[in-house]
Scaffold this motif. Structure first.
Motif, PDB file in Angstrom:
ATOM      1  N   SER A 226      -9.090   0.868  -1.443  1.00 13.80           N
ATOM      2  CA  SER A 226      -8.219   1.970  -1.044  1.00 13.80           C
ATOM      3  C   SER A 226      -7.157   2.192  -2.100  1.00 13.80           C
ATOM      4  O   SER A 226      -6.613   1.235  -2.635  1.00 13.80           O
ATOM      5  CB  SER A 226      -7.528   1.629   0.275  1.00 13.80           C
ATOM      6  OG  SER A 226      -8.472   1.381   1.274  1.00 13.80           O
ATOM      7  N   VAL A 227      -6.853   3.448  -2.361  1.00 12.88           N
ATOM      8  CA  VAL A 227      -5.724   3.719  -3.252  1.00 12.88           C
ATOM      9  C   VAL A 227      -4.429   3.687  -2.445  1.00 12.88           C
ATOM     10  O   VAL A 227      -3.364   3.377  -2.958  1.00 12.88           O
ATOM     11  CB  VAL A 227      -5.916   5.048  -4.023  1.00 12.88           C
ATOM     12  CG1 VAL A 227      -5.824   6.261  -3.098  1.00 12.88           C
ATOM     13  CG2 VAL A 227      -4.911   5.174  -5.160  1.00 12.88           C
ATOM     14  N   ILE A 228      -4.571   3.977  -1.131  1.00 12.84           N
ATOM     15  CA  ILE A 228      -3.427   3.857  -0.222  1.00 12.84           C
ATOM     16  C   ILE A 228      -3.860   3.002   0.962  1.00 12.84           C
ATOM     17  O   ILE A 228      -4.870   3.293   1.597  1.00 12.84           O
ATOM     18  CB  ILE A 228      -2.961   5.238   0.276  1.00 12.84           C
ATOM     19  CG1 ILE A 228      -2.469   6.081  -0.896  1.00 12.84           C
ATOM     20  CG2 ILE A 228      -1.874   5.103   1.356  1.00 12.84           C
ATOM     21  CD1 ILE A 228      -2.055   7.480  -0.517  1.00 12.84           C
ATOM     22  N   LEU A 229      -3.109   1.953   1.197  1.00 13.86           N
ATOM     23  CA  LEU A 229      -3.428   1.076   2.321  1.00 13.86           C
ATOM     24  C   LEU A 229      -2.148   0.855   3.124  1.00 13.86           C
ATOM     25  O   LEU A 229      -1.178   0.288   2.615  1.00 13.86           O
ATOM     26  CB  LEU A 229      -3.969  -0.254   1.782  1.00 13.86           C
ATOM     27  CG  LEU A 229      -4.586  -1.217   2.789  1.00 13.86           C
ATOM     28  CD1 LEU A 229      -5.603  -2.107   2.096  1.00 13.86           C
ATOM     29  CD2 LEU A 229      -3.532  -2.072   3.455  1.00 13.86           C
TER      30      LEU A 229
ATOM     31  N   GLY B 254      -1.837   2.230  -4.936  1.00 13.01           N
ATOM     32  CA  GLY B 254      -2.203   2.126  -6.348  1.00 13.01           C
ATOM     33  C   GLY B 254      -2.102   0.697  -6.853  1.00 13.01           C
ATOM     34  O   GLY B 254      -1.706   0.458  -7.993  1.00 13.01           O
ATOM     35  N   GLY B 255      -2.449  -0.240  -5.992  1.00 15.58           N
ATOM     36  CA  GLY B 255      -2.430  -1.650  -6.382  1.00 15.58           C
ATOM     37  C   GLY B 255      -1.049  -2.290  -6.316  1.00 15.58           C
ATOM     38  O   GLY B 255      -0.903  -3.478  -6.567  1.00 15.58           O
ATOM     39  N   ILE B 256      -0.036  -1.514  -5.952  1.00 17.40           N
ATOM     40  CA  ILE B 256       1.315  -2.067  -5.856  1.00 17.40           C
ATOM     41  C   ILE B 256       1.602  -2.453  -4.407  1.00 17.40           C
ATOM     42  O   ILE B 256       1.548  -1.605  -3.506  1.00 17.40           O
ATOM     43  CB  ILE B 256       2.376  -1.052  -6.336  1.00 17.40           C
ATOM     44  CG1 ILE B 256       2.101  -0.655  -7.787  1.00 17.40           C
ATOM     45  CG2 ILE B 256       3.782  -1.618  -6.191  1.00 17.40           C
ATOM     46  CD1 ILE B 256       3.012   0.454  -8.290  1.00 17.40           C
ATOM     47  N   ASP B 257       1.877  -3.717  -4.200  1.00 20.45           N
ATOM     48  CA  ASP B 257       2.245  -4.210  -2.880  1.00 20.45           C
ATOM     49  C   ASP B 257       3.753  -4.026  -2.719  1.00 20.45           C
ATOM     50  O   ASP B 257       4.541  -4.634  -3.447  1.00 20.45           O
ATOM     51  CB  ASP B 257       1.858  -5.694  -2.781  1.00 20.45           C
ATOM     52  CG  ASP B 257       2.135  -6.257  -1.388  1.00 20.45           C
ATOM     53  OD1 ASP B 257       2.965  -5.675  -0.662  1.00 20.45           O
ATOM     54  OD2 ASP B 257       1.521  -7.286  -1.061  1.00 20.45           O
TER      55      ASP B 257
ATOM     56  N   LYS C 280      13.731  -2.941  -6.981  1.00 23.29           N
ATOM     57  CA  LYS C 280      14.349  -1.628  -7.205  1.00 23.29           C
ATOM     58  C   LYS C 280      13.968  -1.058  -8.564  1.00 23.29           C
ATOM     59  O   LYS C 280      13.679   0.121  -8.710  1.00 23.29           O
ATOM     60  CB  LYS C 280      15.877  -1.762  -7.115  1.00 23.29           C
ATOM     61  CG  LYS C 280      16.457  -1.151  -5.860  1.00 23.29           C
ATOM     62  CD  LYS C 280      17.822  -0.526  -6.121  1.00 23.29           C
ATOM     63  CE  LYS C 280      18.206   0.413  -5.001  1.00 23.29           C
ATOM     64  NZ  LYS C 280      18.621  -0.294  -3.783  1.00 23.29           N
ATOM     65  N   ARG C 281      13.923  -1.943  -9.553  1.00 25.40           N
ATOM     66  CA  ARG C 281      13.624  -1.458 -10.907  1.00 25.40           C
ATOM     67  C   ARG C 281      12.158  -1.017 -11.059  1.00 25.40           C
ATOM     68  O   ARG C 281      11.796  -0.383 -12.039  1.00 25.40           O
ATOM     69  CB  ARG C 281      13.979  -2.520 -11.945  1.00 25.40           C
ATOM     70  CG  ARG C 281      13.175  -3.784 -11.840  1.00 25.40           C
ATOM     71  CD  ARG C 281      13.609  -4.790 -12.901  1.00 25.40           C
ATOM     72  NE  ARG C 281      13.522  -6.152 -12.413  1.00 25.40           N
ATOM     73  CZ  ARG C 281      12.392  -6.876 -12.404  1.00 25.40           C
ATOM     74  NH1 ARG C 281      11.279  -6.368 -12.878  1.00 25.40           N
ATOM     75  NH2 ARG C 281      12.393  -8.098 -11.941  1.00 25.40           N
ATOM     76  N   ASP C 282      11.297  -1.374 -10.086  1.00 30.07           N
ATOM     77  CA  ASP C 282       9.885  -0.959 -10.156  1.00 30.07           C
ATOM     78  C   ASP C 282       9.659   0.436  -9.569  1.00 30.07           C
ATOM     79  O   ASP C 282       8.585   1.009  -9.735  1.00 30.07           O
ATOM     80  CB  ASP C 282       8.996  -1.936  -9.375  1.00 30.07           C
ATOM     81  CG  ASP C 282       9.060  -3.336  -9.939  1.00 30.07           C
ATOM     82  OD1 ASP C 282       9.203  -3.450 -11.169  1.00 30.07           O
ATOM     83  OD2 ASP C 282       8.959  -4.301  -9.149  1.00 30.07           O
TER      84      ASP C 282
END
Ligand code: ADP
Length: 234
Positions: A9-12, A70-73, A79-81
Motif C-alpha cells: 500500500s502507498v497509504i496504510l 509512502g513507506g514513512i511510518d 518535526k524535521r521530517d
C-alpha cells in the motif's frame, strides 16, 4: 467491505482514531490504498473527511492508530521530517490558496523554490507543468485575472510540480460550475494515469457516479462502505 489487507500500500491507515475532547471525528478507520489508485472519499459534512486529510498530511496527529504513507511510518516521524513528507504528498483545496501577489509562473515556481531546487531546474520544470494543466500562455497572469477553474489548475500545477507520489484533492470542485468541475476531474484522471495516486473528496454525486472508481464512504467517523466501482451513497 474489503476483508483483505493490501500488500504494497502507498497509504496504510490502521485503526486510525481522532477525538477532539468528547467528540470523535474518526473511529478506527482502516484504509489501504494501492499505488496509482484513484480513490474518492465521500460522506456528509462532519463525517470525518477533513480530519482524515489533516492526519495524512500531518497537520494533526491521531489519538490512536497507525499511518504509513509512502513507506514513512508516522510514529517515527520527527518535526524535521515533515517537509520531506510534504514532498511526497501534493494537496489541493477547495479555495485554491494561491499567492495573490505572484503571477501564475511564480505561484508554481514557489513550490520548488522553498525546497531549494536549482533555478535552472525550476525554469525547465514549471513551463512543462503549466502545459500539463492546460495553462501555457497564462504564466504572467495573476490569480485574480483567472477563472475559478483556471485557478484550480494553478493549484494542481503547484501540487504536482514536485512530482509527489500522492495527490490529495479536498473538494477541488466545491467552488466551480459543472463544466469547470469536469475539467478538473479530467485533469486529476490524467495525473492519475501518469502514475500518481489520487485521493479525492467531493460532495458531487454526478462526478462520483460517473467516475466508476473506488469509493470510500465515511459516516460518523467510520468507514461504512469501500467499493471498487462505488457510487455516491452518503
Ligand atoms: P468533514 O470534513 O467530513 O465535514 P470533519 O473531519 O471536518 O468532517 O469533522 C468530523 C467531526 O469532527 C465533526 O463532528 C467535527 O465537528 C469534529 N471536528 C473536526 N475538527 C475539529 C476541531 N478542530 N475541534 C473540534 N471538533 C472538530
Amino acid at each position: 467491505m474489503r476483508a483483505y489487507v493490501r500488500i504494497n500500500s502507498v497509504i496504510l491507515l490502521d485503526r486510525l482514531s481522532k477525538s477532539y475532547g468528547p467528540s470523535t471525528a474518526l473511529a478506527r478507520v482502516n484504509l489501504h490504498i494501492h499505488p496509482k489508485e484513484f480513490v474518492t472519499v465521500v460522506g456528509h459534512s462532519g463525517a470525518g473527511k477533513s480530519t482524515l486529510i489533516r492526519l495524512m498530511i500531518r497537520e494533526e496527529e491521531p489519538t490512536s492508530g497507525k499511518i504509513i504513507i509512502g513507506g514513512i511510518d508516522y510514529d517515527n516521524l520527527k518535526k524535521r521530517d515533515v517537509p520531506q513528507l510534504r514532498r511526497k504528498i501534493g494537496v489541493v483545496f477547495q479555495d485554491f490558496k494561491l499567492l495573490p501577489n505572484r503571477n501564475i509562473y511564480e505561484n508554481v515556481a514557489f513550490a520548488l523554490e522553498i525546497t531549494g531546487t536549482r533555478p535552472s531546474v525550476i525554469q525547465h520544470t514549471v513551463p512543462k507543468v503549466l502545459q500539463l494543466v492546460g495553462l501555457a500562455g497564462k504564466e504572467k497572469n495573476f490569480p485574480q485575472e483567472l477563472s475559478g477553474g483556471e485557478r484550480q489548475r494553478v493549484a494542481i500545477a503547484r501540487a504536482v510540480v514536485r512530482q509527489p507520489k500522492i495527490l490529495i484533492a479536498d473538494e477541488p470542485t466545491g467552488n466551480l460550475d459543472p463544466k469547470h468541475s469536469w475539467d478538473i476531474i479530467e485533469l486529476l484522471l490524467k495525473i492519475n494515469r501518469y502514475g500518481t495516486t489520487v485521493i479525492l473528496t467531493t460532495h458531487n454525486r454526478d462526478i462520483v457516479n460517473a467516475l466508476q472508481r473506488r469509493v470510500v464512504t465515511l459516516r460518523n467517523g467510520r468507514v461504512v462502505k469501500d467499493e471498487e466501482r462505488g457510487s455516491y451513497d452518503v
